[in-house]
Design a protein around this motif. Structure first.
Motif, PDB file in Angstrom:
ATOM      1  N   GLU A  31       1.166   9.587   0.503  1.00 20.23           N
ATOM      2  CA  GLU A  31       1.887   9.830  -0.737  1.00 20.23           C
ATOM      3  C   GLU A  31       3.386   9.821  -0.455  1.00 20.23           C
ATOM      4  O   GLU A  31       3.842  10.426   0.509  1.00 20.23           O
ATOM      5  N   VAL A  32       4.128   9.119  -1.293  1.00 19.61           N
ATOM      6  CA  VAL A  32       5.578   9.026  -1.162  1.00 19.61           C
ATOM      7  C   VAL A  32       6.187   9.583  -2.453  1.00 19.61           C
ATOM      8  O   VAL A  32       5.843   9.126  -3.539  1.00 19.61           O
ATOM      9  N   ALA A  33       7.056  10.571  -2.310  1.00 19.32           N
ATOM     10  CA  ALA A  33       7.708  11.147  -3.489  1.00 19.32           C
ATOM     11  C   ALA A  33       8.725  10.159  -4.041  1.00 19.32           C
ATOM     12  O   ALA A  33       9.561   9.637  -3.308  1.00 19.32           O
ATOM     13  N   LEU A  34       8.616   9.898  -5.339  1.00 21.01           N
ATOM     14  CA  LEU A  34       9.521   8.960  -6.001  1.00 21.01           C
ATOM     15  C   LEU A  34      10.509   9.723  -6.874  1.00 21.01           C
ATOM     16  O   LEU A  34      10.291  10.896  -7.196  1.00 21.01           O
ATOM     17  N   PRO A  35      11.601   9.086  -7.262  1.00 23.10           N
ATOM     18  CA  PRO A  35      12.579   9.747  -8.135  1.00 23.10           C
ATOM     19  C   PRO A  35      11.935  10.181  -9.453  1.00 23.10           C
ATOM     20  O   PRO A  35      11.061   9.508  -9.991  1.00 23.10           O
ATOM     21  N   SER A  36      12.389  11.312  -9.943  1.00 28.28           N
ATOM     22  CA  SER A  36      11.877  11.861 -11.201  1.00 28.28           C
ATOM     23  C   SER A  36      12.923  11.714 -12.294  1.00 28.28           C
ATOM     24  O   SER A  36      14.105  11.984 -12.072  1.00 28.28           O
ATOM     25  N   PRO A  37      12.499  11.337 -13.493  1.00 26.69           N
ATOM     26  CA  PRO A  37      13.450  11.280 -14.605  1.00 26.69           C
ATOM     27  C   PRO A  37      14.037  12.657 -14.919  1.00 26.69           C
ATOM     28  O   PRO A  37      15.119  12.757 -15.482  1.00 26.69           O
ATOM     29  N   ALA A  38      13.347  13.715 -14.514  1.00 22.49           N
ATOM     30  CA  ALA A  38      13.832  15.073 -14.761  1.00 22.49           C
ATOM     31  C   ALA A  38      15.019  15.424 -13.862  1.00 22.49           C
ATOM     32  O   ALA A  38      15.786  16.336 -14.172  1.00 22.49           O
ATOM     33  N   ASP A  39      15.181  14.713 -12.749  1.00 19.28           N
ATOM     34  CA  ASP A  39      16.292  14.967 -11.825  1.00 19.28           C
ATOM     35  C   ASP A  39      17.493  14.147 -12.272  1.00 19.28           C
ATOM     36  O   ASP A  39      17.878  13.172 -11.648  1.00 19.28           O
ATOM     37  N   THR A  40      18.100  14.555 -13.379  1.00 18.34           N
ATOM     38  CA  THR A  40      19.206  13.785 -13.962  1.00 18.34           C
ATOM     39  C   THR A  40      20.459  13.794 -13.100  1.00 18.34           C
ATOM     40  O   THR A  40      21.292  12.904 -13.205  1.00 18.34           O
ATOM     41  N   ALA A  41      20.591  14.797 -12.235  1.00 18.47           N
ATOM     42  CA  ALA A  41      21.767  14.858 -11.360  1.00 18.47           C
ATOM     43  C   ALA A  41      21.592  14.004 -10.106  1.00 18.47           C
ATOM     44  O   ALA A  41      22.541  13.809  -9.352  1.00 18.47           O
ATOM     45  N   GLY A  42      20.380  13.505  -9.860  1.00 20.04           N
ATOM     46  CA  GLY A  42      20.146  12.702  -8.658  1.00 20.04           C
ATOM     47  C   GLY A  42      20.270  13.514  -7.395  1.00 20.04           C
ATOM     48  O   GLY A  42      20.707  13.016  -6.365  1.00 20.04           O
ATOM     49  N   THR A  43      19.848  14.757  -7.451  1.00 24.46           N
ATOM     50  CA  THR A  43      19.994  15.666  -6.318  1.00 24.46           C
ATOM     51  C   THR A  43      18.959  15.422  -5.232  1.00 24.46           C
ATOM     52  O   THR A  43      19.262  15.513  -4.052  1.00 24.46           O
TER      53      THR A  43
END
Length: 115
Positions: A64-76
């Motif tokens: 499993e590879v964690a992908l970017p989340s739309p909820a992370d709007t700050a790109g942290t």
């Protein structure tokens, strides 16, 4: 892989006219994740040792590879460095060779004695 190595890998791929495919950047840890086609044996312990020397982790097929989340709007946590606009993924075998080149790694060889 470390961000600096990821940038060199990306530049090398582009200079060789190889499409990069999706890349996830991890701003806090300063690492990049390349998504690739698992077309090389990933059960080779020499491969893991070789990549370890360049601070590269190779995820086994099916990991499993964690992908970017739309909820992370700050790109942290994770952001797309290269979006997955198509189903294209580069060859893992090609990607590993480019990593070796960019990290100046000698190719690992099996030094066990033959019976």
């Amino acid at each position: 892989m470390p961000t600096e190595l990821g940038m060199r890998v990306t530049d090398t791929m582009k200079s060789r006219n190889i499409a990069v495919g999706p890349v996830v950047a991890h701003p806090r840890s300063q690492r990049w994740t390349f998504l690739a086609v698992p077309d090389t044996p990933l059960d080779d312990l020499l491969l893991y040792a070789e990549m370890f020397r360049a601070s590269v982790t190779v995820a086994p097929e099916g990991a499993e590879v964690a992908l970017p989340s739309p909820a992370d709007t700050a790109g942290t946590y994770r952001v797309w460095n290269a979006l997955p606009n198509t189903g294209y993924r580069p060859s893992a075998a090609v990607l590993l060779e480019i990593i070796r080149h960019c990290a100046r790694l000698p190719r690992a060889t099996d030094t066990r004695a033959s019976d």
